[in-house]
Design an enzyme around this catalytic site. Structure first.
Site, PDB file in Angstrom:
ATOM      1  N   GLU A 127       1.010  -1.169  -0.072  1.00  0.00           N
ATOM      2  CA  GLU A 127       0.109  -0.134  -0.079  1.00  0.00           C
ATOM      3  C   GLU A 127       0.943   1.122   0.012  1.00  0.00           C
ATOM      4  OE1 GLU A 127      -3.353   0.491  -0.987  1.00  0.00           O
ATOM      5  OE2 GLU A 127      -4.196  -0.198   1.295  1.00  0.00           O
ATOM      6  N   THR A 183      -5.303   9.382  -1.872  1.00  0.00           N
ATOM      7  CA  THR A 183      -5.700   9.016  -0.439  1.00  0.00           C
ATOM      8  C   THR A 183      -4.784   9.430   0.433  1.00  0.00           C
ATOM      9  OG1 THR A 183      -6.053   6.250  -1.346  1.00  0.00           O
ATOM     10  CG2 THR A 183      -5.363   6.857   0.772  1.00  0.00           C
TER      11      THR A 183
HETATM   12  N1  HSE Z   1      -9.018   4.214   5.862  1.00  0.00           N
HETATM   13  C1  HSE Z   1      -8.354   4.687   4.157  1.00  0.00           C
HETATM   14  C2  HSE Z   1      -8.650   5.926   4.509  1.00  0.00           C
HETATM   15  C3  HSE Z   1      -8.865   3.892   3.242  1.00  0.00           C
HETATM   16  O1  HSE Z   1      -9.906   6.566   4.384  1.00  0.00           O
HETATM   17  O2  HSE Z   1      -7.733   7.136   4.557  1.00  0.00           O
HETATM   18  C4  HSE Z   1      -8.937   4.505   1.926  1.00  0.00           C
HETATM   19  O3  HSE Z   1      -8.874   3.205   0.852  1.00  0.00           O
END
Ligand code: HSE
Length: 310
Positions: A127, A183
């Site tokens: 990731e 993200t």
């Molecule tokens: N938990 C992570 C976020 C997931 O919301 O940043 C990213 O897909």
């Protein structure tokens, strides 16, 4: 065994109150990853149908493989062929789908006998290639399937629940370009500290969601899909967010949330009471209210990574 083909499913993380903690695997959307072991040292990546990096350490699957080969001092090499089915950058766990498939496939191919938490750790290391941060929710959803709760603290704890039979999922993905490292940007808008009242709200909602999955109570799952911390900060990143929520709930959805870091939205539907197509249509109208087209998917919670054939 020299070759394996693995399905790595899409996933939807957070589900409202479970930031970096909850995820579901999404049935019917997946990456296909074929891994072939070879005598020639090194990792070679071939990407089909997508514009994602094929340099080993910039590719989410390549990074996982290279970490595994390094840690286990594997003397051979491999070619990884990635056929993307999960769109990248839309909050559907695209990088996690590939990362999980590679970790899962290499574990079987090299007979590493990794525990679930080791598998998760390797998959999450991939990731970093795309998100710039290691979070475990999407990879846990993709690897193990169902509704997954992951806690990465002193120990790595993972628990997953099968979905209630009549729980339908609607996903709406806006047709807008998304930036690279999206993200990371969606995390940059989050508050650094939160009022105690909001913390209590999210804690209660998250606890209730886990209890509701344990009981198989779809309406309670939906009611628990409520977040006062992360979604309010990210709402402006999803065009039509408030309308999508309002219209989907009005159409009978039992809960609505931003899928992962967005901009896709996910709604839960009790199929015993409501037609999923009605909710999906309402979500489409919600995006349209902000002048944005969207793709709608009606599906269910799916299983985790699996071998396609050998
Ligand atoms: N938990 C992570 C976020 C997931 O919301 O940043 C990213 O897909």
């Amino acid at each position: 065994m020299q070759k394996i083909v693995v399905k790595g499913p899409a996933s939807s993380a957070n589900l409202g109150p479970g930031f970096d903690t909850f995820a579901i695997a999404i049935d019917g959307i997946y990456d296909l990853v074929s891994i072939t072991l070879e005598k020639q040292k090194g990792i070679r990546i071939k990407v089909k149908r997508a514009k994602i990096p094929s340099e080993v350490r910039e590719n989410t699957g390549g990074l996982v493989a290279s970490n595994i080969f390094e840690e286990f001092k594997i003397s051979e090499g491999c070619t990884i062929e990635i056929q993307k089915g999960v769109p990248a950058g839309y909050g559907l766990g695209s990088s996690a789908a590939t990362a999980s498939a590679v970790a899962y496939g290499l574990n079987k191919l090299l007979d590493l006998k990794l525990s679930n938490s080791e598998l998760l750790r390797f998959a999450a290391s991939g990731e970093v290639a795309s998100a710039g941060v290691g979070h475990y929710d999407n990879v846990a959803g993709s690897l193990f399937g169902g509704f997954v709760v992951v806690r990465s603290a002193e120990s790595m704890d993972i628990v997953n629940f099968a979905a209630p039979k009549n729980l339908g999922i609607c996903i709406a993905t806006p047709k807008i370009p998304t930036p690279p490292k999206k993200t990371g940007q969606a995390r940059a808008v989050l508050p650094k500290s939160v009022p105690l009242a909001y913390m209590i709200h999210n804690l209660a909602s998250a606890s209730m969601m886990v209890a509701a999955f344990a009981k198989g109570d779809i309406d309670l799952i939906g009611r628990a899909m409520s977040d006062k911390i992360v979604e309010p900060a990210r709402a402006s990143l999803v065009p039509g967010y408030h309308e999508i929520r309002r219209m989907a709930l009005k159409a009978g959805a039992c809960g609505v949330a931003i899928s992962g870091a967005g901009p896709s939205m996910v709604a839960f539907v009790n199929l015993k009471k409501v037609k999923a197509a009605k909710v999906a249509e309402a979500m489409k109208k919600g995006f349209a209210s902000a002048g944005v087209g969207s793709e709608i998917i009606i599906t269910k919670i799916g299983k985790g990574a699996s071998v396609l054939n050998r």
